[in-house]
Design a protein around this motif. Structure first.
Motif, PDB file in Angstrom:
ATOM      1  N   ARG A  34       0.836  -1.197   0.000  1.00  0.00           N
ATOM      2  CA  ARG A  34       0.000   0.000   0.000  1.00  0.00           C
ATOM      3  C   ARG A  34       0.873   1.248   0.000  1.00  0.00           C
ATOM      4  N   ASN A  35       0.425   2.257  -0.724  1.00  0.00           N
ATOM      5  CA  ASN A  35       1.007   3.586  -0.639  1.00  0.00           C
ATOM      6  C   ASN A  35      -0.154   4.576  -0.744  1.00  0.00           C
ATOM      7  N   PRO A  36       0.088   5.876  -0.705  1.00  0.00           N
ATOM      8  CA  PRO A  36      -1.035   6.822  -0.736  1.00  0.00           C
ATOM      9  C   PRO A  36      -1.885   6.748  -2.011  1.00  0.00           C
ATOM     10  N   SER A  37      -1.346   6.185  -3.088  1.00  0.00           N
ATOM     11  CA  SER A  37      -2.069   6.171  -4.358  1.00  0.00           C
ATOM     12  C   SER A  37      -2.803   4.877  -4.668  1.00  0.00           C
ATOM     13  N   CYS A  38      -2.331   3.758  -4.120  1.00  0.00           N
ATOM     14  CA  CYS A  38      -2.986   2.489  -4.459  1.00  0.00           C
ATOM     15  C   CYS A  38      -2.712   1.420  -3.403  1.00  0.00           C
ATOM     16  N   MET A  39      -3.476   0.333  -3.521  1.00  0.00           N
ATOM     17  CA  MET A  39      -3.294  -0.813  -2.637  1.00  0.00           C
ATOM     18  C   MET A  39      -3.394  -2.074  -3.499  1.00  0.00           C
ATOM     19  N   ILE A  40      -2.468  -3.015  -3.282  1.00  0.00           N
ATOM     20  CA  ILE A  40      -2.462  -4.275  -4.021  1.00  0.00           C
ATOM     21  C   ILE A  40      -2.532  -5.414  -3.020  1.00  0.00           C
ATOM     22  N   GLU A  41      -3.495  -6.295  -3.194  1.00  0.00           N
ATOM     23  CA  GLU A  41      -3.623  -7.491  -2.360  1.00  0.00           C
ATOM     24  C   GLU A  41      -3.472  -8.711  -3.251  1.00  0.00           C
ATOM     25  N   ARG A  42      -2.653  -9.656  -2.817  1.00  0.00           N
ATOM     26  CA  ARG A  42      -2.489 -10.927  -3.520  1.00  0.00           C
ATOM     27  C   ARG A  42      -2.629 -12.038  -2.487  1.00  0.00           C
ATOM     28  N   VAL A  43      -3.329 -13.096  -2.838  1.00  0.00           N
ATOM     29  CA  VAL A  43      -3.476 -14.244  -1.959  1.00  0.00           C
ATOM     30  C   VAL A  43      -2.790 -15.425  -2.628  1.00  0.00           C
ATOM     31  N   GLY A  44      -1.902 -16.078  -1.892  1.00  0.00           N
ATOM     32  CA  GLY A  44      -1.172 -17.213  -2.427  1.00  0.00           C
ATOM     33  C   GLY A  44      -0.213 -17.755  -1.389  1.00  0.00           C
ATOM     34  N   THR A  45       0.766 -18.508  -1.830  1.00  0.00           N
ATOM     35  CA  THR A  45       1.768 -19.071  -0.932  1.00  0.00           C
ATOM     36  C   THR A  45       3.142 -18.517  -1.284  1.00  0.00           C
ATOM     37  N   TYR A  46       3.975 -18.417  -0.289  1.00  0.00           N
ATOM     38  CA  TYR A  46       5.341 -17.945  -0.478  1.00  0.00           C
ATOM     39  C   TYR A  46       6.214 -19.151  -0.820  1.00  0.00           C
ATOM     40  N   GLN A  47       6.120 -19.600  -2.076  1.00  0.00           N
ATOM     41  CA  GLN A  47       6.892 -20.755  -2.536  1.00  0.00           C
ATOM     42  C   GLN A  47       8.014 -20.294  -3.455  1.00  0.00           C
ATOM     43  N   ASN A  48       8.946 -21.206  -3.695  1.00  0.00           N
ATOM     44  CA  ASN A  48      10.059 -20.954  -4.624  1.00  0.00           C
ATOM     45  C   ASN A  48      10.879 -19.732  -4.215  1.00  0.00           C
ATOM     46  N   TYR A  49      11.310 -19.726  -2.956  1.00  0.00           N
ATOM     47  CA  TYR A  49      12.140 -18.623  -2.464  1.00  0.00           C
ATOM     48  C   TYR A  49      13.547 -18.777  -3.018  1.00  0.00           C
ATOM     49  N   HIS A  50      14.080 -17.689  -3.549  1.00  0.00           N
ATOM     50  CA  HIS A  50      15.437 -17.645  -4.080  1.00  0.00           C
ATOM     51  C   HIS A  50      16.215 -16.592  -3.294  1.00  0.00           C
ATOM     52  N   PRO A  51      17.114 -17.032  -2.389  1.00  0.00           N
ATOM     53  CA  PRO A  51      17.881 -16.058  -1.611  1.00  0.00           C
ATOM     54  C   PRO A  51      18.925 -15.357  -2.483  1.00  0.00           C
ATOM     55  N   GLY A  52      19.343 -14.217  -2.036  1.00  0.00           N
ATOM     56  CA  GLY A  52      20.397 -13.483  -2.732  1.00  0.00           C
ATOM     57  C   GLY A  52      20.891 -12.345  -1.875  1.00  0.00           C
ATOM     58  N   ARG A  53      22.168 -12.055  -1.961  1.00  0.00           N
ATOM     59  CA  ARG A  53      22.737 -10.974  -1.155  1.00  0.00           C
ATOM     60  C   ARG A  53      22.220  -9.607  -1.581  1.00  0.00           C
TER      61      ARG A  53
END
Length: 72
Positions: A34-53
């Protein structure tokens, strides 16, 4: 009565590599941006995490999340 009354409070270490893989265990969740201009909602799972520095990411059909760990 406060929201934390009677609850054990645990401070999280701001480390995406430690936190994000644990979120996958929650199954379906809502990601909200969310910011003052818009809001985005997504429903799902946090899969396929790719770490990186420099940048880490979650690549799922419903949640596509880019994280810059040095700003956490």
């Amino acid at each position: 009565m406060g929201a934390d009354e009677g609850q054990k409070i645990v401070a999280l270490t701001p480390d995406p590599d430690a936190i994000i893989p644990q979120i996958e265990k929650l199954a379906e969740v809502m990601a909200l941006t969310r910011n003052p201009s818009c809001m985005i909602e997504r429903v799902g799972t946090y899969q396929n995490y790719h770490p990186g520095r420099h940048a880490a990411m979650v690549l799922d059909p419903e949640i596509d999340l880019r994280i810059f760990p040095k700003f956490w």
